[in-house]
Design a protein around this motif. Structure first.
Motif, PDB file in Angstrom:
ATOM      1  N   LEU A 150      -1.302  -4.695 -75.288  1.00  0.00           N
ATOM      2  CA  LEU A 150      -2.683  -4.893 -75.723  1.00  0.00           C
ATOM      3  C   LEU A 150      -3.622  -5.091 -74.540  1.00  0.00           C
ATOM      4  N   ILE A 151      -4.844  -4.572 -74.686  1.00  0.00           N
ATOM      5  CA  ILE A 151      -5.943  -4.884 -73.772  1.00  0.00           C
ATOM      6  C   ILE A 151      -7.079  -5.408 -74.648  1.00  0.00           C
ATOM      7  N   LEU A 152      -7.524  -6.627 -74.363  1.00  0.00           N
ATOM      8  CA  LEU A 152      -8.567  -7.263 -75.163  1.00  0.00           C
ATOM      9  C   LEU A 152      -9.881  -7.248 -74.401  1.00  0.00           C
ATOM     10  N   HIS A 153     -10.925  -6.753 -75.076  1.00  0.00           N
ATOM     11  CA  HIS A 153     -12.254  -6.633 -74.492  1.00  0.00           C
ATOM     12  C   HIS A 153     -13.195  -7.632 -75.150  1.00  0.00           C
ATOM     13  N   ALA A 159       5.415 -10.612 -87.624  1.00  0.00           N
ATOM     14  CA  ALA A 159       4.847 -11.633 -86.732  1.00  0.00           C
ATOM     15  C   ALA A 159       3.909 -10.993 -85.710  1.00  0.00           C
ATOM     16  N   VAL A 160       4.268  -9.822 -85.194  1.00  0.00           N
ATOM     17  CA  VAL A 160       3.399  -9.114 -84.247  1.00  0.00           C
ATOM     18  C   VAL A 160       2.082  -8.757 -84.936  1.00  0.00           C
ATOM     19  N   GLU A 161       2.145  -8.279 -86.168  1.00  0.00           N
ATOM     20  CA  GLU A 161       0.919  -7.925 -86.903  1.00  0.00           C
ATOM     21  C   GLU A 161       0.054  -9.156 -87.164  1.00  0.00           C
ATOM     22  N   ARG A 162       0.679 -10.289 -87.516  1.00  0.00           N
ATOM     23  CA  ARG A 162      -0.078 -11.530 -87.724  1.00  0.00           C
ATOM     24  C   ARG A 162      -0.744 -11.987 -86.430  1.00  0.00           C
ATOM     25  N   MET A 163      -0.032 -11.842 -85.318  1.00  0.00           N
ATOM     26  CA  MET A 163      -0.579 -12.249 -84.024  1.00  0.00           C
ATOM     27  C   MET A 163      -1.786 -11.388 -83.658  1.00  0.00           C
ATOM     28  N   ILE A 164      -1.677 -10.094 -83.826  1.00  0.00           N
ATOM     29  CA  ILE A 164      -2.789  -9.206 -83.481  1.00  0.00           C
ATOM     30  C   ILE A 164      -3.999  -9.516 -84.362  1.00  0.00           C
ATOM     31  N   ALA A 165      -3.764  -9.775 -85.632  1.00  0.00           N
ATOM     32  CA  ALA A 165      -4.863 -10.143 -86.528  1.00  0.00           C
ATOM     33  C   ALA A 165      -5.544 -11.421 -86.029  1.00  0.00           C
ATOM     34  N   ALA A 166      -4.756 -12.419 -85.622  1.00  0.00           N
ATOM     35  CA  ALA A 166      -5.316 -13.675 -85.117  1.00  0.00           C
ATOM     36  C   ALA A 166      -6.061 -13.459 -83.798  1.00  0.00           C
ATOM     37  N   MET A 167      -5.573 -12.527 -82.972  1.00  0.00           N
ATOM     38  CA  MET A 167      -6.180 -12.281 -81.663  1.00  0.00           C
ATOM     39  C   MET A 167      -7.584 -11.687 -81.778  1.00  0.00           C
ATOM     40  N   HIS A 168      -7.917 -11.095 -82.909  1.00  0.00           N
ATOM     41  CA  HIS A 168      -9.283 -10.590 -83.103  1.00  0.00           C
ATOM     42  C   HIS A 168     -10.284 -11.745 -83.127  1.00  0.00           C
ATOM     43  N   ARG A 220     -14.306 -20.318 -78.506  1.00  0.00           N
ATOM     44  CA  ARG A 220     -15.366 -19.810 -77.621  1.00  0.00           C
ATOM     45  C   ARG A 220     -15.212 -18.328 -77.287  1.00  0.00           C
ATOM     46  N   ALA A 221     -14.139 -17.706 -77.731  1.00  0.00           N
ATOM     47  CA  ALA A 221     -13.921 -16.284 -77.442  1.00  0.00           C
ATOM     48  C   ALA A 221     -14.775 -15.409 -78.351  1.00  0.00           C
ATOM     49  N   ASP A 222     -15.080 -14.220 -77.855  1.00  0.00           N
ATOM     50  CA  ASP A 222     -15.774 -13.213 -78.652  1.00  0.00           C
ATOM     51  C   ASP A 222     -15.091 -11.876 -78.369  1.00  0.00           C
ATOM     52  N   VAL A 223     -14.097 -11.552 -79.175  1.00  0.00           N
ATOM     53  CA  VAL A 223     -13.309 -10.338 -78.968  1.00  0.00           C
ATOM     54  C   VAL A 223     -14.063  -9.157 -79.570  1.00  0.00           C
ATOM     55  N   GLU A 224     -14.408  -8.195 -78.716  1.00  0.00           N
ATOM     56  CA  GLU A 224     -15.130  -7.006 -79.175  1.00  0.00           C
ATOM     57  C   GLU A 224     -14.168  -5.963 -79.736  1.00  0.00           C
ATOM     58  N   ARG A 225     -13.063  -5.755 -79.022  1.00  0.00           N
ATOM     59  CA  ARG A 225     -12.069  -4.796 -79.510  1.00  0.00           C
ATOM     60  C   ARG A 225     -10.742  -5.026 -78.818  1.00  0.00           C
ATOM     61  N   ILE A 226      -9.692  -4.538 -79.461  1.00  0.00           N
ATOM     62  CA  ILE A 226      -8.340  -4.632 -78.909  1.00  0.00           C
ATOM     63  C   ILE A 226      -7.754  -3.225 -78.862  1.00  0.00           C
TER      64      ILE A 226
END
Length: 93
Positions: free
Chosen positions: A11-14, A57-66, A71-77
């Motif tokens: 993953l790369i988180l922007h 679990a990977v899918e749940r994690m990615i959903a949470a990472m959005h 204080r985070a503001d995730v634009e896209r993954i």
């Protein structure tokens, strides 16, 4: 609960993902889901992560990472499927 087959994602988180405790949050959340892998800051201001474990679990994690920590503001993954490496534990790099 079904675990599903082992899967791995790179993953790369922007967005606003550095300086907001994103890596520490990722380590805690991934460990709570029983995932292996790592997370690190990149020089361009993005965060890079590798997740490995049960596919649900990977899918749940990615959903949470959005959302991430408060204080985070995730634009896209950006994500891509990769071959599992058999990692154990989850670490901050």
């Amino acid at each position: 609960m079904t675990q599903g087959p082992t899967t791995a994602r790179h993953l790369i988180l922007h967005g606003r993902v550095q300086g907001v405790f994103y890596r520490d949050w990722t380590v805690d959340t991934a460990r709570s889901l029983g995932l292996a892998g790592w997370v690190r800051n990149r020089p361009d201001g993005t965060v890079e992560a590798q997740l490995e474990g049960a596919s649900d679990a990977v899918e749940r994690m990615i959903a949470a990472m959005h959302d991430g920590p408060p204080r985070a503001d995730v634009e896209r993954i950006e994500q891509r499927q990769i071959e599992p490496e058999g990692l154990s534990g989850f670490e901050r790099r």
